[in-house]
Design a protein around this motif. Structure first.
Motif, PDB file in Angstrom:
ATOM      1  N   GLU A  83     -15.858 -29.629   0.155  1.00 24.48           N
ATOM      2  CA  GLU A  83     -14.887 -28.802  -0.499  1.00 24.48           C
ATOM      3  C   GLU A  83     -14.976 -28.043  -1.971  1.00 24.48           C
ATOM      4  OE1 GLU A  83     -13.447 -32.603  -3.521  1.00 24.48           O
ATOM      5  OE2 GLU A  83     -13.971 -33.542  -1.902  1.00 24.48           O
ATOM      6  N   ILE A  84     -16.054 -27.856  -1.850  1.00 34.11           N
ATOM      7  CA  ILE A  84     -17.031 -26.004  -2.787  1.00 34.11           C
ATOM      8  C   ILE A  84     -16.226 -24.983  -1.797  1.00 34.11           C
ATOM      9  CG2 ILE A  84     -18.496 -24.875  -3.303  1.00 34.11           C
ATOM     10  CD1 ILE A  84     -19.684 -27.215  -4.610  1.00 34.11           C
ATOM     11  N   THR A  85     -16.369 -24.810  -0.501  1.00 34.98           N
ATOM     12  CA  THR A  85     -16.022 -23.675  -0.013  1.00 34.98           C
ATOM     13  C   THR A  85     -14.542 -23.484   0.418  1.00 34.98           C
ATOM     14  OG1 THR A  85     -18.277 -24.450   1.836  1.00 34.98           O
ATOM     15  CG2 THR A  85     -16.468 -23.279   2.799  1.00 34.98           C
ATOM     16  N   GLY A  86     -14.496 -24.836   0.840  1.00 35.98           N
ATOM     17  CA  GLY A  86     -12.734 -24.820   0.385  1.00 35.98           C
ATOM     18  C   GLY A  86     -12.442 -24.524  -0.770  1.00 35.98           C
ATOM     19  N   MET A  87     -13.531 -24.557  -2.159  1.00 34.75           N
ATOM     20  CA  MET A  87     -12.187 -23.902  -3.334  1.00 34.75           C
ATOM     21  C   MET A  87     -12.415 -22.020  -2.739  1.00 34.75           C
ATOM     22  SD  MET A  87     -13.712 -26.352  -6.376  1.00 34.75           S
ATOM     23  CE  MET A  87     -14.016 -27.803  -5.875  1.00 34.75           C
ATOM     24  N   VAL A  88     -12.944 -22.046  -2.485  1.00 36.07           N
ATOM     25  CA  VAL A  88     -13.674 -20.539  -2.993  1.00 36.07           C
ATOM     26  C   VAL A  88     -12.618 -20.208  -2.358  1.00 36.07           C
ATOM     27  CG1 VAL A  88     -15.449 -19.473  -2.072  1.00 36.07           C
ATOM     28  CG2 VAL A  88     -16.645 -21.072  -3.078  1.00 36.07           C
ATOM     29  N   ILE A  89     -12.374 -20.465  -0.916  1.00 33.09           N
ATOM     30  CA  ILE A  89     -11.598 -20.336  -0.057  1.00 33.09           C
ATOM     31  C   ILE A  89      -9.796 -19.654  -0.280  1.00 33.09           C
ATOM     32  CG2 ILE A  89     -10.570 -20.278   2.801  1.00 33.09           C
ATOM     33  CD1 ILE A  89     -13.358 -21.030   3.661  1.00 33.09           C
ATOM     34  N   GLY A  90      -9.667 -20.941  -1.017  1.00 33.54           N
ATOM     35  CA  GLY A  90      -7.871 -21.328  -1.782  1.00 33.54           C
ATOM     36  C   GLY A  90      -7.937 -20.408  -2.673  1.00 33.54           C
ATOM     37  N   THR A  91      -9.090 -20.320  -4.021  1.00 27.17           N
ATOM     38  CA  THR A  91      -8.649 -18.957  -5.018  1.00 27.17           C
ATOM     39  C   THR A  91      -8.508 -17.548  -4.071  1.00 27.17           C
ATOM     40  OG1 THR A  91     -10.293 -20.539  -6.045  1.00 27.17           O
ATOM     41  CG2 THR A  91      -9.786 -18.560  -6.834  1.00 27.17           C
ATOM     42  N   LEU A  92      -9.602 -17.012  -3.270  1.00 33.26           N
ATOM     43  CA  LEU A  92      -9.321 -15.897  -2.878  1.00 33.26           C
ATOM     44  C   LEU A  92      -8.188 -15.193  -2.029  1.00 33.26           C
ATOM     45  CD1 LEU A  92     -12.879 -15.276  -1.083  1.00 33.26           C
ATOM     46  CD2 LEU A  92     -11.692 -14.201  -2.922  1.00 33.26           C
ATOM     47  N   ALA A  93      -7.575 -16.525  -1.402  1.00 30.95           N
ATOM     48  CA  ALA A  93      -6.351 -16.772  -0.708  1.00 30.95           C
ATOM     49  C   ALA A  93      -4.811 -16.176  -2.399  1.00 30.95           C
ATOM     50  CB  ALA A  93      -5.916 -17.991   0.230  1.00 30.95           C
ATOM     51  N   VAL A  94      -5.425 -16.740  -3.098  1.00 29.23           N
ATOM     52  CA  VAL A  94      -4.090 -16.530  -4.179  1.00 29.23           C
ATOM     53  C   VAL A  94      -4.617 -15.694  -4.969  1.00 29.23           C
ATOM     54  CG1 VAL A  94      -3.506 -17.440  -6.371  1.00 29.23           C
ATOM     55  CG2 VAL A  94      -3.910 -19.251  -4.379  1.00 29.23           C
ATOM     56  N   LEU A  95      -5.817 -15.434  -5.195  1.00 31.12           N
ATOM     57  CA  LEU A  95      -6.405 -14.466  -5.798  1.00 31.12           C
ATOM     58  C   LEU A  95      -5.652 -12.408  -5.901  1.00 31.12           C
ATOM     59  CD1 LEU A  95      -8.387 -13.249  -8.290  1.00 31.12           C
ATOM     60  CD2 LEU A  95     -10.416 -13.159  -6.942  1.00 31.12           C
ATOM     61  N   VAL A  96      -5.780 -12.686  -4.405  1.00 33.16           N
ATOM     62  CA  VAL A  96      -5.874 -11.616  -3.812  1.00 33.16           C
ATOM     63  C   VAL A  96      -4.706 -10.547  -4.541  1.00 33.16           C
ATOM     64  CG1 VAL A  96      -5.060  -9.898  -1.875  1.00 33.16           C
ATOM     65  CG2 VAL A  96      -7.236 -11.251  -1.610  1.00 33.16           C
ATOM     66  N   TYR A  97      -3.610 -11.783  -3.826  1.00 36.95           N
ATOM     67  CA  TYR A  97      -1.568 -11.031  -4.443  1.00 36.95           C
ATOM     68  C   TYR A  97      -0.937 -11.178  -5.213  1.00 36.95           C
ATOM     69  CZ  TYR A  97       0.210 -16.003  -4.231  1.00 36.95           C
ATOM     70  OH  TYR A  97       0.460 -17.215  -4.391  1.00 36.95           O
ATOM     71  N   VAL A  98      -2.445 -12.346  -6.244  1.00 41.54           N
ATOM     72  CA  VAL A  98      -1.670 -12.017  -8.314  1.00 41.54           C
ATOM     73  C   VAL A  98      -2.592  -9.903  -8.512  1.00 41.54           C
ATOM     74  CG1 VAL A  98      -2.162 -12.904  -9.704  1.00 41.54           C
ATOM     75  CG2 VAL A  98      -1.779 -14.517  -8.151  1.00 41.54           C
ATOM     76  N   VAL A  99      -3.628  -9.855  -8.087  1.00 36.31           N
ATOM     77  CA  VAL A  99      -4.099  -9.331  -9.134  1.00 36.31           C
ATOM     78  C   VAL A  99      -3.632  -7.782  -7.923  1.00 36.31           C
ATOM     79  CG1 VAL A  99      -6.146  -7.475  -9.127  1.00 36.31           C
ATOM     80  CG2 VAL A  99      -6.744 -10.062  -8.785  1.00 36.31           C
ATOM     81  N   VAL A 100      -2.661  -7.544  -7.078  1.00 32.44           N
ATOM     82  CA  VAL A 100      -2.574  -6.690  -6.534  1.00 32.44           C
ATOM     83  C   VAL A 100      -0.676  -7.075  -7.177  1.00 32.44           C
ATOM     84  CG1 VAL A 100      -1.069  -5.350  -4.379  1.00 32.44           C
ATOM     85  CG2 VAL A 100      -3.517  -6.348  -4.371  1.00 32.44           C
ATOM     86  N   GLY A 101      -0.159  -7.898  -6.933  1.00 28.79           N
ATOM     87  CA  GLY A 101       1.380  -7.672  -7.326  1.00 28.79           C
ATOM     88  C   GLY A 101       2.055  -8.640  -8.423  1.00 28.79           C
ATOM     89  N   GLY A 102       0.870  -8.991  -8.973  1.00 31.29           N
ATOM     90  CA  GLY A 102       1.533  -9.921 -10.722  1.00 31.29           C
ATOM     91  C   GLY A 102       2.525 -10.703 -10.601  1.00 31.29           C
ATOM     92  N   PHE A 103       3.342 -10.901 -11.666  1.00 30.69           N
ATOM     93  CA  PHE A 103       4.352 -11.512 -11.625  1.00 30.69           C
ATOM     94  C   PHE A 103       5.531 -11.263 -11.059  1.00 30.69           C
ATOM     95  CE2 PHE A 103       7.775 -14.376 -12.991  1.00 30.69           C
ATOM     96  CZ  PHE A 103       7.367 -15.222 -13.447  1.00 30.69           C
ATOM     97  N   VAL A 104       5.186 -10.162 -10.084  1.00 32.80           N
ATOM     98  CA  VAL A 104       6.811  -9.669  -8.634  1.00 32.80           C
ATOM     99  C   VAL A 104       5.923 -10.833  -7.438  1.00 32.80           C
ATOM    100  CG1 VAL A 104       7.484  -7.990  -6.992  1.00 32.80           C
ATOM    101  CG2 VAL A 104       7.182  -7.546  -9.690  1.00 32.80           C
ATOM    102  N   ALA A 105       4.802 -10.928  -7.863  1.00 31.93           N
ATOM    103  CA  ALA A 105       4.516 -11.060  -6.095  1.00 31.93           C
ATOM    104  C   ALA A 105       4.559 -12.738  -5.633  1.00 31.93           C
ATOM    105  CB  ALA A 105       2.684 -10.665  -6.362  1.00 31.93           C
ATOM    106  N   VAL A 106       4.008 -13.234  -7.850  1.00 29.69           N
ATOM    107  CA  VAL A 106       4.588 -14.661  -7.561  1.00 29.69           C
ATOM    108  C   VAL A 106       5.913 -15.349  -8.014  1.00 29.69           C
ATOM    109  CG1 VAL A 106       4.783 -16.498  -9.967  1.00 29.69           C
ATOM    110  CG2 VAL A 106       2.319 -14.611  -9.609  1.00 29.69           C
ATOM    111  N   ALA A 107       6.487 -13.899  -8.276  1.00 34.54           N
ATOM    112  CA  ALA A 107       8.415 -15.259  -8.124  1.00 34.54           C
ATOM    113  C   ALA A 107       8.299 -14.329  -6.898  1.00 34.54           C
ATOM    114  CB  ALA A 107       9.086 -13.618  -8.888  1.00 34.54           C
ATOM    115  N   TRP A 108       8.444 -13.720  -6.003  1.00 36.75           N
ATOM    116  CA  TRP A 108       8.529 -14.227  -5.273  1.00 36.75           C
ATOM    117  C   TRP A 108       7.931 -15.048  -3.797  1.00 36.75           C
ATOM    118  CZ3 TRP A 108      12.821 -11.875  -2.333  1.00 36.75           C
ATOM    119  CH2 TRP A 108      13.391 -10.782  -2.810  1.00 36.75           C
ATOM    120  N   THR A 109       6.463 -15.410  -3.854  1.00 35.62           N
ATOM    121  CA  THR A 109       5.974 -16.227  -3.347  1.00 35.62           C
ATOM    122  C   THR A 109       6.870 -17.812  -3.500  1.00 35.62           C
ATOM    123  OG1 THR A 109       4.002 -15.846  -4.651  1.00 35.62           O
ATOM    124  CG2 THR A 109       4.265 -15.159  -2.143  1.00 35.62           C
TER     125      THR A 109
END
Length: 490
Positions: free
Chosen positions: A153-179
């Motif tokens: 579960e801990i490894t899954g937390m890390v992988i899942g967090t990275l999957a979200v983190l990348v597009y939030v850092v790059v795209g901000g709320f524009v990325a959030v709204a589209w996704t």
């Protein structure tokens, strides 16, 4: 381990990641990053406000609480949470939209000054720890189930967090709204198809409804014979997310990103009503699981409720339903976690860091927001790992008590009561948070059995605002201080 299922999930994750990165090309300023340039149409406001609450607890937490305690056990969420969005649309969206603010903390600064701005912003940021941790915890469980335990579960937390983190850092709320827009379509279609298939497995929807009725799961209010403490606990549970979530940056961001005030107003109200209605779908699916699995489902609900739905889907449904389920589940979790990573980071930069470094340029503020998202994400990941074993529903339900007792009263009375002053806001914060903390202390916490701590804090906050605003004006020498005591105009 089902390789085909994992492959579809990976493709879906990469697809949403690519969409977020594509949307990020439009980021030019902090307004773009935090509010998508205030240009979103009604359809996207509805989906993104709907996505505000439709996360891990809606799919896994609420249904398990429902089959154990009925509607009475879930007054906080979805009823309180959905009503929050309706109230935001009805009473707050248009007024705040016309003020052209970047964060909810900006309102406190304009109305009451920097001290109230900083205090309320800190309370709002702290409240996100439990909420985001719940989503990260759910991501860990999803990857653990998907890989049949191969990934911890801990490894899954890390992988899942990275999957979200990348597009939030790059795209901000524009990325959030589209996704959010794409993910909510996947979620609604996926869970709707699964609900139909679940009803078929259970022998028809009438069998599911009959079981819920036989177990008295449709009762909402406490029994008429219940004591005062029971009724007050019920009221406090409903108010925690109903009112405590109103002064939240993620709610503010989603609503204020609309193209005009009317769209902000309508989008929030439609999104809130849709959330309450559609939250019954996963409840129906889990109740169908009880019909099909019998006592095994109830045992899971009591001992490890976060695995009831995954166990039902993986053990009794074909591959296509499994793909739809995990697509819907990941959509729910990612849509909620993305905005809740962005919101506290935006508040920190705009309402705390800028008070320390007032000469920051817009480009420097944008860079600071991205760095803060990274730091906050790592902090929440560590917190989620440390809290491993705590239920998702418990993490979420505890998240908004501090904003209920701290930030709500200055917001609502600051908007609707012209005589509210800075002194009143400060006393409201001190009494509200102080009373709440007092009721949590050992030896005194037993009072919470009669008067819940968050309800005591809310009452104290109202008393503080009214007394702090009016009493100084009634003093004999109040005329010498008239200018200082007058509320700042918004």
């Amino acid at each position: 381990m089902n390789i085909t299922l994992i492959a579809f999930v990976v493709i879906y994750l990469l697809g949403t990641l690519g969409l977020g990165l594509w949307a990020g090309r439009r980021i030019k300023s902090t307004s773009d990053f935090a509010l998508a340039g205030r240009n979103l149409p009604l359809a996207m406001i509805v989906t993104t406000t709907f996505a505000t609450w439709f996360g891990a607890e809606t799919v896994m937490g609420i249904p398990a609480s429902f089959v154990q305690g009925g509607l009475n056990a879930i007054v906080e969420d979805p009823f309180g949470a959905g009503t929050c969005l309706i109230l935001v649309g009805a009473f707050f969206a248009a007024r705040l939209y016309r003020m052209n603010l970047l964060t909810i903390g900006d309102f406190y600064r304009q109305r009451f000054g920097k001290s109230v701005e900083i205090f309320c912003s800190v309370a709002i940021i702290i409240s996100y720890l439990g909420w985001v941790a719940a989503q990260i915890t759910a991501l860990g469980k999803v990857f653990n189930v998907l890989t049949a335990g191969y990934l911890s579960e801990i490894t899954g937390m890390v992988i899942g967090t990275l999957a979200v983190l990348v597009y939030v850092v790059v795209g901000g709320f524009v990325a959030v709204a589209w996704t959010d827009f794409i993910q909510m379509i996947v979620l609604v279609l996926g869970l709707s198809v699964i609900a139909v298939f679940s009803a078929d497995l259970a022998g028809g929807a009438d069998q599911v409804i009959t079981l819920a009725a036989d177990k008295n799961l449709f009762h909402f209010l406490p029994e008429a014979s219940a004591n005062t403490g029971t009724w007050l606990s019920f009221i406090a549970a409903g108010l925690t997310m109903m009112l405590g979530s109103i002064p939240q940056q993620d709610v503010f961001q989603r609503v204020m990103s609309a193209k005009n005030a009317q769209t902000a107003q309508r989008g929030a109200m439609i999104g809130g009503a849709a959330y309450i209605a559609f939250a019954f779908v996963p409840m129906f699916i889990v109740t169908a699981a009880v019909v099909v699995m019998g006592q095994n489902a109830l045992d899971l609900a009591a001992n490890d409720y976060q695995k009831v739905l995954p166990a039902f889907i993986m053990g009794h449904m074909p591959l296509v339903m499994q793909i739809l389920f995990f697509g819907a589940l990941l959509s729910a979790i990612k849509s909620t976690s993305s905005a809740t990573l962005l919101a506290p980071s935006t508040s920190f930069v705009e309402n705390i860091l800028k008070n320390l470094r007032p000469a920051m340029s817009d480009r420097q503020a944008l860079t600071a927001m991205r760095i803060t998202i990274l730091v906050f994400t790592v902090s929440v990941l560590v917190y989620a790992i440390a809290m491993e074993g705590t239920s998702i529903y418990e993490l979420v339900s505890q998240a908004y008590q501090i904003t209920l007792v701290g930030a709500f009263v200055p917001l609502v009375l600051g908007l609707y009561w012209r005589r509210a002053t800075t002194q009143g806001a400060v006393l409201s914060l001190l009494l509200g948070v102080g009373t709440w903390v007092l009721f949590l202390l050992p030896g005194i916490s037993r009072w919470s059995a009669v008067l819940p701590s968050q309800l005591a804090g809310l009452i104290a906050a109202f008393i503080g605002m009214i007394a702090g605003s009016l009493l100084p004006q009634w003093l004999p020498n109040h005329g010498a201080h008239t200018h200082r005591l007058q509320p700042k105009t918004a």
